[in-house]
Design an enzyme around this catalytic site. Structure first.
Site, PDB file in Angstrom:
ATOM      1  N   LEU A  46       4.075  -2.728   1.087  1.00 16.66           N
ATOM      2  CA  LEU A  46       4.688  -1.557   1.374  1.00 16.66           C
ATOM      3  C   LEU A  46       4.228  -0.734   0.162  1.00 16.66           C
ATOM      4  CD1 LEU A  46       5.423   0.019   3.891  1.00 16.66           C
ATOM      5  CD2 LEU A  46       7.631  -0.523   3.238  1.00 16.66           C
ATOM      6  N   ASP A  47       3.618   0.426   0.039  1.00 14.30           N
ATOM      7  CA  ASP A  47       3.455   1.223  -1.361  1.00 14.30           C
ATOM      8  C   ASP A  47       4.845   1.617  -1.819  1.00 14.30           C
ATOM      9  OD1 ASP A  47       0.658   0.587  -1.191  1.00 14.30           O
ATOM     10  OD2 ASP A  47       0.247   2.605  -0.398  1.00 14.30           O
ATOM     11  N   PRO A  48       4.838   2.007  -3.146  1.00 21.11           N
ATOM     12  CA  PRO A  48       6.164   2.472  -3.604  1.00 21.11           C
ATOM     13  C   PRO A  48       6.516   3.984  -2.961  1.00 21.11           C
ATOM     14  CG  PRO A  48       4.974   1.729  -5.505  1.00 21.11           C
ATOM     15  CD  PRO A  48       4.083   1.675  -4.025  1.00 21.11           C
TER      16      PRO A  48
END
Length: 299
Positions: A46-48
Site C-alpha cells: 500500500l503506497d505511502p
C-alpha cells in the site's frame, strides 16, 4: 549500555489502518517493534500516499500471508479530473491541465468500460522490480524501463461522489491492479486527463476497515491490549473447507505423513484441526483419499 529488546513468539493477524506517509514496510517494522514480534510481514503493498486496511501477519501467520496478498481488494479512490501528472497521482509534477466538461452519466459510462478483464501497463513510479530494482528508482533517475501489460480484473466500480472536476469511486479488483493507472486511463477516455488524488483500502480477503486499528491507538495500549487486537492465524484462510482430525491422525500429520480421514473430503486446500479444535495448518487431499500436509504450524 543498550538493552536489547526480547522478541516474542507471538502469532496472529493484525488489521492495521495504515496512516498516510507510511510505506507498507515502515508499517510492518513499526508493528513488529510495538509487539516485539520475532517475525512479521505485510500482505500486499500500500503506497505511502494511500491509507487504510493493511493486514500484517505475525509469527506463524506469515506462512499464510500469500493467501491474503492474492485476495481481491476494495478501495475508495478520489480522482482529480482535468489534471495529469508525471506519476499519475498527487505526488507528481503537473504535465497538463485541460477543461472538464463531463457529466456524471458520461463518467459512469466510461467507468463501465473498465469493468471486467483489462490490460494495464504498470506505472514507472511503482514498487514493481526490474532486475532487482524498483521501477520508481529508474523513474527518479530519468530512465524509462520497458513495461509489459498485465491482465487484471475489475469486479465493480461505483461512483460515490461527483463534484465538477473531483469524483470519488469505490473499486473492487484483483491483486496487482494499479488504481492510479485506472484513474489516469479513465481521464484519458474522458478526453480531459486525470490523476489519483487520494486512495483508501477498505476491504481485502474478507477483512474490513471497520475491524482495523491505528498505530496511534496501539501506542497507547499495553501488551495485553495489543495482543487482544490480533485475529487468529486461521482467520487468514477462513474461506477454505475445514477438516477435523482425530488425535492419532493429527499426530502423524504433524510428523509429515498423509493420513486417512472418514467422510467426504473436498478437493483443494483444507484447514486442518485436531480433536480439541487446535489449528494445525493447511493440507490437501491426495488422489488415494488421504490428506497430506502442505503448510503446518510450529506448535
Amino acid at each position: 549500555m543498550q538493552i536489547k529488546r526480547v522478541r516474542r513468539p507471538i502469532n496472529g493477524v493484525l488489521l492495521l489502518d495504515k496512516p498516510l506517509g507510511y510505506s507498507s514496510n515502515q508499517a510492518v517494522q513499526k508493528i513488529k517493534w510495538l509487539y516485539q514480534a520475532a517475525k512479521a510481514g505485510h500482505t500486499g503493498t500500500l503506497d505511502p500516499l494511500a491509507t487504510g486496511l493493511l493486514p500484517i501477519c505475525l509469527g506463524e501467520a506469515t506462512k499464510f500471508a500469500q493467501v491474503l496478498t492474492d485476495a481481491d481488494k476494495t478501495y475508495i479512490a478520489t480522482i482529480k479530473l482535468g489534471v495529469t501528472t508525471t506519476t499519475a497521482d498527487a505526488e507528481g509534477e503537473v504535465v497538463s491541465v485541460k477543461p472538464v466538461r463531463v457529466s456524471p452519466d458520461q463518467f459512469d459510462a466510461v467507468c463501465r468500460q473498465y469493468i471486467g478483464e483489462i490490460s494495464q501497463v504498470p506505472p514507472m513510479h511503482s514498487a514493481l522490480k526490474v532486475d532487482g530494482k524498483p521501477m520508481y528508482e529508474y523513474a527518479r533517475a530519468g530512465q524509462e524501463v520497458e513495461r509489459k501489460p498485465r491482465q487484471v480484473k475489475i469486479h465493480a466500480i461505483e461512483r460515490l461522489m461527483f463534484d465538477c472536476d473531483v469524483t470519488q469511486i469505490e473499486v473492487t479488483c484483483s491483486k496487482g491492479t494499479y488504481i492510479r493507472t485506472l484513474a489516469e486511463d479513465i481521464g484519458n477516455s474522458l478526453g480531459c486527463g486525470a490523476h489519483l488524488a487520494g486512495l483508501r483500502r477498505t476491504a481485502t480477503a474478507g477483512y474490513s476497515i471497520s475491524q482495523a486499528v491505528t498505530i496511534e491507538a496501539l501506542e497507547g495500549m499495553d501488551f495485553a491490549a495489543r495482543d487482544a487486537c490480533l485475529l487468529s492465524v486461521d482467520s487468514a484462510i477462513a474461506d477454505l473447507a475445514k477438516v477435523t482430525l482425530d488425535m492419532d491422525a493429527a499426530y502423524y500429520l504433524l510428523q509429515g505423513q498423509a493420513v486417512w480421514v472418514s467422510g467426504q473430503i473436498p478437493v483443494g486446500d483444507l484447514r486442518l484441526y485436531d480433536a480439541n479444535g487446535r489449528f494445525l495448518g493447511l493440507g490437501y487431499r491426495l488422489s488415494n483419499g488421504r490428506i497430506a500436509p502442505k503448510r503446518l504450524l510450529v506448535l
